[in-house]
Enzyme design. Sequence first.
Site, PDB file in Angstrom:
ATOM      1  N   HIS A   1      -6.416  -7.207  -0.236  1.00  0.00           N
ATOM      2  CA  HIS A   1      -6.545  -5.775  -0.514  1.00  0.00           C
ATOM      3  C   HIS A   1      -5.807  -5.409  -1.805  1.00  0.00           C
ATOM      4  CE1 HIS A   1      -6.782  -6.266   3.940  1.00  0.00           C
ATOM      5  NE2 HIS A   1      -7.876  -5.546   3.737  1.00  0.00           N
TER       6      HIS A   1
ATOM      7  N   ASP B   1      -2.897 -10.729  -2.032  1.00  0.00           N
ATOM      8  CA  ASP B   1      -3.429 -10.142  -0.800  1.00  0.00           C
ATOM      9  C   ASP B   1      -4.892  -9.736  -1.037  1.00  0.00           C
ATOM     10  OD1 ASP B   1      -2.099  -8.510   1.850  1.00  0.00           O
ATOM     11  OD2 ASP B   1      -3.950  -7.640   1.045  1.00  0.00           O
TER      12      ASP B   1
ATOM     13  N   ASP C   1      -4.104 -12.639   4.050  1.00  0.00           N
ATOM     14  CA  ASP C   1      -5.452 -12.212   4.463  1.00  0.00           C
ATOM     15  C   ASP C   1      -6.488 -12.615   3.412  1.00  0.00           C
ATOM     16  OD1 ASP C   1      -4.463 -10.400   2.621  1.00  0.00           O
ATOM     17  OD2 ASP C   1      -4.599  -8.657   3.946  1.00  0.00           O
TER      18      ASP C   1
ATOM     19  N   HIS D   1       0.816  -1.226   0.000  1.00  0.00           N
ATOM     20  CA  HIS D   1       0.000   0.000   0.000  1.00  0.00           C
ATOM     21  C   HIS D   1       0.848   1.273   0.000  1.00  0.00           C
ATOM     22  CE1 HIS D   1      -3.653  -2.252   0.544  1.00  0.00           C
ATOM     23  NE2 HIS D   1      -3.315  -2.709   1.733  1.00  0.00           N
TER      24      HIS D   1
HETATM   25 ZN   LIG Z   1      -4.105  -7.033   2.918  1.00  0.00          ZN
END
Ligand SMILES: [Zn+2]
Length: 308
Positions: free
Chosen positions: A165, A163, A247, A126
């Site tokens: 996200h 991931d 995750d 991120h």
């Molecule tokens: Zn994540």
Amino acid sequence: MRVAFISHADCGRHDTGWNHPEHVGRLRAVTRALRNYPDLFQTVDHVEGRHASAEELAIAHDPQYITSIEKLADAGGGQLDNDTLVSSGSWDAATAGTGCVLEAVDRSMSGENLRSFCAVRPPGHHALANRGMGFCLFGNVAVAAHYARAKHNAQRILIVDWDVHHGNGTQALVENEPDIHFVSMHQWPWYPGTGAAEDRGPHRSIWNVPMPPALSPSDYTDALERAIDSATSGFVPDLIFISAGFDCLAGDPLGGFTIEIEHIESLTRSLVKRAQSLCGGRLVSSLEGGYAPDRVGAACVAHLAALA
Ligand SMILES: [Zn+2]
């Protein structure tokens, strides 16, 4: 061919507190899980990584941002946003996190260890050029991708991010380089809100795969494989990276995917096979998210075994 398990003691010095999902217990769970598999433990090379230098980070990050993180850590730390903080040990941790992935690139390109798994934190996908966010300070994999091109003359790079996200930071740091192809599968709509399928980047070198939660595991793995097929159609990478966020596993407190350990294993085998046919087996994987520590530990063991 021995696989390297690369980590650094300083990764434990990013102190977010035990109430933060991205706490040091995640990495401890990985080493604990690995010790429960003595055969695998002995099969891999255990490597203490190194610190990335400020110059190396500046391949992808704004020098002023890099300095600001070092100064903030020196001053005892502080909050970057609601989720993302810097502690006094975070500079050493974050530079070690990136440095481990650079070490993995060096080993992969020299042939010393064609494949590595980097057990690092804070995660990286991120982090933007001039801003940390989403628990991430520096773009470990994005920096390493540019480093592989600059230092080792790797021309084409493929990055696969599973991931849960969107790897918004990785996309931002690589999308201006057409020879880096980035595939990200992520829950949608979900944090951080980016990663629409139509967002292909300025050179159409980005493959975003937004997915709803609670589908069957094969829906996720099939969609990811199709996107990788597309990203490697007429594009032969010299090195493949995995942004291995666990995750995406069923039951993760920060995600709604249904992937199980066996699917991590098969996805890993598939990427190993692709690396073997495309780029001499060179594959570098780095830990991103994953917030149920025991599950992360078990997934890392299965992932590492499949890499080996
Ligand atoms: Zn994540």
